[in-house]
Design an enzyme around this catalytic site. Sequence first.
Site, mmCIF file in Angstrom:
data_model
loop_
_atom_site.group_PDB
_atom_site.id
_atom_site.type_symbol
_atom_site.label_atom_id
_atom_site.label_comp_id
_atom_site.label_asym_id
_atom_site.label_seq_id
_atom_site.Cartn_x
_atom_site.Cartn_y
_atom_site.Cartn_z
ATOM 1 N N ARG A 244 0.830 -1.217 0.000
ATOM 2 C CA ARG A 244 0.000 0.000 0.000
ATOM 3 C C ARG A 244 0.861 1.261 0.000
ATOM 4 N NH1 ARG A 244 -4.432 -3.172 3.803
ATOM 5 N NH2 ARG A 244 -5.299 -4.310 2.028
ATOM 6 N N GLN A 280 -9.536 33.783 -9.877
ATOM 7 C CA GLN A 280 -9.549 33.222 -8.513
ATOM 8 C C GLN A 280 -10.035 31.775 -8.466
ATOM 9 O OE1 GLN A 280 -11.549 35.708 -5.684
ATOM 10 N NE2 GLN A 280 -9.827 37.107 -5.505
ATOM 11 N N GLU A 364 -5.144 -3.344 -4.209
ATOM 12 C CA GLU A 364 -4.449 -3.449 -2.897
ATOM 13 C C GLU A 364 -5.336 -2.942 -1.762
ATOM 14 O OE1 GLU A 364 -0.327 -3.215 -2.547
ATOM 15 O OE2 GLU A 364 0.007 -3.698 -4.654
HETATM 16 N N1 CAA Z 1 -0.469 -7.809 9.413
HETATM 17 C C1 CAA Z 1 -0.421 -9.034 9.991
HETATM 18 N N2 CAA Z 1 -1.541 -9.737 10.316
HETATM 19 C C2 CAA Z 1 -2.730 -9.157 10.055
HETATM 20 C C3 CAA Z 1 -2.850 -7.887 9.463
HETATM 21 C C4 CAA Z 1 -1.647 -7.195 9.137
HETATM 22 N N3 CAA Z 1 -1.667 -5.997 8.578
HETATM 23 N N4 CAA Z 1 -4.155 -7.591 9.310
HETATM 24 C C5 CAA Z 1 -4.842 -8.628 9.794
HETATM 25 N N5 CAA Z 1 -3.991 -9.580 10.258
HETATM 26 C C6 CAA Z 1 -4.315 -10.852 10.899
HETATM 27 C C7 CAA Z 1 -5.275 -10.618 12.065
HETATM 28 O O1 CAA Z 1 -4.551 -10.280 13.241
HETATM 29 C C8 CAA Z 1 -5.971 -11.949 12.179
HETATM 30 O O2 CAA Z 1 -5.125 -12.823 12.885
HETATM 31 P P1 CAA Z 1 -5.680 -13.916 13.947
HETATM 32 O O3 CAA Z 1 -6.188 -15.046 13.144
HETATM 33 O O4 CAA Z 1 -4.496 -14.302 14.753
HETATM 34 O O5 CAA Z 1 -6.758 -13.243 14.749
HETATM 35 C C9 CAA Z 1 -6.050 -12.435 10.730
HETATM 36 O O6 CAA Z 1 -5.050 -11.686 9.997
HETATM 37 C C10 CAA Z 1 -7.410 -12.182 10.099
HETATM 38 O O7 CAA Z 1 -7.661 -10.781 10.189
HETATM 39 P P2 CAA Z 1 -9.117 -10.156 10.103
HETATM 40 O O8 CAA Z 1 -10.028 -10.929 11.008
HETATM 41 O O9 CAA Z 1 -8.989 -8.694 10.306
HETATM 42 O O10 CAA Z 1 -9.525 -10.499 8.584
HETATM 43 P P3 CAA Z 1 -10.808 -10.083 7.769
HETATM 44 O O11 CAA Z 1 -11.314 -11.282 7.067
HETATM 45 O O12 CAA Z 1 -11.756 -9.291 8.595
HETATM 46 O O13 CAA Z 1 -10.177 -9.155 6.583
HETATM 47 C C11 CAA Z 1 -9.345 -7.188 5.568
HETATM 48 C C12 CAA Z 1 -9.487 -8.015 6.835
HETATM 49 C C13 CAA Z 1 -8.541 -5.970 5.996
HETATM 50 C C14 CAA Z 1 -10.655 -6.734 4.976
HETATM 51 C C15 CAA Z 1 -8.533 -7.984 4.500
HETATM 52 O O14 CAA Z 1 -9.266 -9.084 4.015
HETATM 53 C C16 CAA Z 1 -8.103 -7.119 3.319
HETATM 54 O O15 CAA Z 1 -7.104 -6.406 3.424
HETATM 55 N N6 CAA Z 1 -8.854 -7.180 2.159
HETATM 56 C C17 CAA Z 1 -8.417 -6.502 0.959
HETATM 57 C C18 CAA Z 1 -7.643 -7.456 0.089
HETATM 58 C C19 CAA Z 1 -6.595 -6.771 -0.718
HETATM 59 O O16 CAA Z 1 -6.050 -5.733 -0.352
HETATM 60 N N7 CAA Z 1 -6.237 -7.377 -1.853
HETATM 61 C C20 CAA Z 1 -5.172 -6.893 -2.645
HETATM 62 C C21 CAA Z 1 -4.731 -7.943 -3.630
HETATM 63 S S1 CAA Z 1 -3.142 -7.610 -4.337
HETATM 64 C C22 CAA Z 1 -3.362 -6.363 -5.393
HETATM 65 O O17 CAA Z 1 -4.399 -5.798 -5.475
HETATM 66 C C23 CAA Z 1 -2.134 -5.998 -6.217
HETATM 67 C C24 CAA Z 1 -2.388 -4.889 -7.134
HETATM 68 O O18 CAA Z 1 -3.460 -4.446 -7.276
HETATM 69 C C25 CAA Z 1 -1.386 -4.246 -7.916
HETATM 70 P P1 FAD Z 2 -15.346 -6.384 -4.148
HETATM 71 O O1 FAD Z 2 -14.629 -6.919 -2.979
HETATM 72 O O2 FAD Z 2 -16.427 -7.233 -4.748
HETATM 73 O O3 FAD Z 2 -15.933 -4.972 -3.768
HETATM 74 C C1 FAD Z 2 -16.980 -4.323 -4.528
HETATM 75 C C2 FAD Z 2 -17.320 -3.018 -3.793
HETATM 76 O O4 FAD Z 2 -17.849 -3.319 -2.488
HETATM 77 C C3 FAD Z 2 -16.108 -2.113 -3.575
HETATM 78 O O5 FAD Z 2 -16.489 -0.770 -3.672
HETATM 79 C C4 FAD Z 2 -15.717 -2.431 -2.136
HETATM 80 O O6 FAD Z 2 -15.000 -1.386 -1.508
HETATM 81 C C5 FAD Z 2 -17.079 -2.646 -1.507
HETATM 82 N N1 FAD Z 2 -16.999 -3.469 -0.286
HETATM 83 C C6 FAD Z 2 -16.653 -4.785 -0.189
HETATM 84 N N2 FAD Z 2 -16.666 -5.188 1.086
HETATM 85 C C7 FAD Z 2 -17.005 -4.100 1.826
HETATM 86 C C8 FAD Z 2 -17.186 -3.857 3.218
HETATM 87 N N3 FAD Z 2 -16.999 -4.814 4.127
HETATM 88 N N4 FAD Z 2 -17.562 -2.614 3.610
HETATM 89 C C9 FAD Z 2 -17.748 -1.614 2.705
HETATM 90 N N5 FAD Z 2 -17.601 -1.785 1.379
HETATM 91 C C10 FAD Z 2 -17.225 -3.005 0.944
HETATM 92 N N6 FAD Z 2 -5.301 -8.975 -6.871
HETATM 93 C C11 FAD Z 2 -4.250 -9.791 -6.598
HETATM 94 O O7 FAD Z 2 -4.339 -10.683 -5.771
HETATM 95 N N7 FAD Z 2 -3.062 -9.616 -7.245
HETATM 96 C C12 FAD Z 2 -2.864 -8.637 -8.167
HETATM 97 O O8 FAD Z 2 -1.763 -8.526 -8.720
HETATM 98 C C13 FAD Z 2 -3.963 -7.772 -8.475
HETATM 99 N N8 FAD Z 2 -3.836 -6.807 -9.436
HETATM 100 C C14 FAD Z 2 -4.945 -6.096 -9.815
HETATM 101 C C15 FAD Z 2 -4.863 -5.229 -10.932
HETATM 102 C C16 FAD Z 2 -5.993 -4.574 -11.376
HETATM 103 C C17 FAD Z 2 -5.890 -3.667 -12.571
HETATM 104 C C18 FAD Z 2 -7.239 -4.754 -10.710
HETATM 105 C C19 FAD Z 2 -8.500 -4.075 -11.192
HETATM 106 C C20 FAD Z 2 -7.320 -5.581 -9.616
HETATM 107 C C21 FAD Z 2 -6.186 -6.265 -9.155
HETATM 108 N N9 FAD Z 2 -6.253 -7.162 -8.094
HETATM 109 C C22 FAD Z 2 -5.197 -7.981 -7.788
HETATM 110 C C23 FAD Z 2 -7.520 -7.364 -7.394
HETATM 111 C C24 FAD Z 2 -7.879 -6.206 -6.457
HETATM 112 O O9 FAD Z 2 -7.082 -6.229 -5.314
HETATM 113 C C25 FAD Z 2 -9.377 -6.316 -6.130
HETATM 114 O O10 FAD Z 2 -10.077 -5.943 -7.319
HETATM 115 C C26 FAD Z 2 -9.776 -5.432 -4.977
HETATM 116 O O11 FAD Z 2 -9.196 -5.885 -3.769
HETATM 117 C C27 FAD Z 2 -11.301 -5.354 -4.814
HETATM 118 O O12 FAD Z 2 -11.900 -6.616 -4.874
HETATM 119 P P2 FAD Z 2 -13.151 -6.911 -5.849
HETATM 120 O O13 FAD Z 2 -12.776 -6.413 -7.193
HETATM 121 O O14 FAD Z 2 -13.516 -8.321 -5.710
HETATM 122 O O15 FAD Z 2 -14.306 -5.990 -5.310
#
Ligand code: CAA
Ligand code: FAD
Length: 382
Positions: A244, A280, A364
């Site tokens: 992030r 402005q 992310e």
């Molecule tokens: N560091 C270490 N451990 C962590 C942590 C952190 N930052 N955050 C949570 N954990 C641990 C918790 O302590 C918990 O541990 P225990 O089992 O010991 O209790 C465990 O993880 C589960 O945590 P939560 O109960 O908080 O999990 P949750 O199901 O409620 O989910 C969430 C939390 C923040 C919503 C998480 O699911 C999340 O970050 N979702 C978003 C996913 C995401 O960012 N995807 C990105 C994909 S990669 C990508 O997108 C690349 C790209 O685009 C270029």
């Molecule tokens: P959803 O989870 O279905 O969410 C849909 C909407 O609902 C969003 O507005 C979301 O904020 C909202 N929402 C969901 N849950 C909640 C809640 N509890 N409270 C309030 N609002 C909520 N993933 C990887 O693993 N690796 C990668 O390299 C990677 N690269 C990516 C590159 C691109 C260009 C894109 C588009 C995505 C990529 N992703 C990757 C996936 C990306 O991380 C997900 O798209 C993102 O985390 C959102 O998940 P979703 O698309 O399933 O949306």
Amino acid sequence: MDFSFSDEQLMLQDVARRIAKEKIATSAEHFDATGEYPLENIQLLGENGLMAIEVPEQYGGSGMDPISSVLAIIEVSAADAAHATIMSVNNSLFCNAVLAYGSEAQKQTYVRAIAEGSEIGAFALTESQSGSDATAMRCRAVKQDDGSYVINGQKSWITSGPVARYVVLFAMTDPTKGSRGITAFMIDANRPGYGRGKTEPKLGVRASATCEIEFQDYVARAEDVIGKEGEGFKIAMSLLDSGRIGIASQAVGIARAAYEASVAYVKERKSFGAPIGTFQMIQAKVADMKCKLDAAMLLTLRAAWLKSQGRRFSTEAAVAKLTASEAAMWIAHQAVQIHGGMGYSKEMPLERYFRDAKITEIYEGTSEIQRMVIARNETGLR
Ligand code: CAA
Ligand code: FAD
């Protein structure tokens, strides 16, 4: 408090700025239009140590700190955000996974190949039905008697999926344990059972190739586990803390490019007999853009600094990513407006900044998820 950068940080920033200006800015329009993967530019970044910035020199990396990563990603992103996506995932999600949790053998094999720029890494967490709710994954790894795992399932939206040789994969090893039943694996795309879907057509960051990947009876050896069985979700979350900061840096780069173009334009474009920058309403836009840009930059550096001190930075990374991505979207929006019709034209890069900025609010962890992380950490409530 010290707001200055070290000579080493400035040197790396300079290298990134030179490549960004000479090679990336000049080809960004082409890669945006075609959606082609910018292989030569990425190799050039690799040859100059920008694809393994925080990797120690003993594994072939640049051995620099998290602040250097921020400075380098900003420069590349200001030229083209798609290159910054590839760079950020490779640096923060892939390399950090192996460095922080991998075995010595994994570091020697996988990080070295990436650091040399000969291979690219990917990070596979998301599935078609589980994005924000990452623990709802279905990709399954079943342990065999000999300690190996047979993996079946799919992952969606994988950045660099179409080109990556190595992938850090998260799969369910024990569905009865929820988030504690997830394990991280190192995957080699050249081994049997690994497949790629079509490259996704996208609104922005079009040159960063994204696709679905599939596993059909893929066999991961016991030594392919990253960290320990069942620790995968915590590993993913802690890597995303670093990731992030990378996306916040990318957002700052887009915002800076949009802001600088706007400042130049308001001085040269005349309307009603005067430069538009004398009005402005336009001045207010410039001032608000500057405030949001600086806030985004400083919050991103704060998160990187905490990381470099070995302190907790989970909340600060989410604050930086949320603030910087929303600033980038807002600044790019205002920049299009300031440029009038030219802002809407493909003859200028403003419309690209606008399209590219949007993704920083989604991947992310969406803005809603960043708010959830921040509020949970601050209140202790769930
Ligand atoms: N560091 C270490 N451990 C962590 C942590 C952190 N930052 N955050 C949570 N954990 C641990 C918790 O302590 C918990 O541990 P225990 O089992 O010991 O209790 C465990 O993880 C589960 O945590 P939560 O109960 O908080 O999990 P949750 O199901 O409620 O989910 C969430 C939390 C923040 C919503 C998480 O699911 C999340 O970050 N979702 C978003 C996913 C995401 O960012 N995807 C990105 C994909 S990669 C990508 O997108 C690349 C790209 O685009 C270029
Ligand atoms: P959803 O989870 O279905 O969410 C849909 C909407 O609902 C969003 O507005 C979301 O904020 C909202 N929402 C969901 N849950 C909640 C809640 N509890 N409270 C309030 N609002 C909520 N993933 C990887 O693993 N690796 C990668 O390299 C990677 N690269 C990516 C590159 C691109 C260009 C894109 C588009 C995505 C990529 N992703 C990757 C996936 C990306 O991380 C997900 O798209 C993102 O985390 C959102 O998940 P979703 O698309 O399933 O949306």
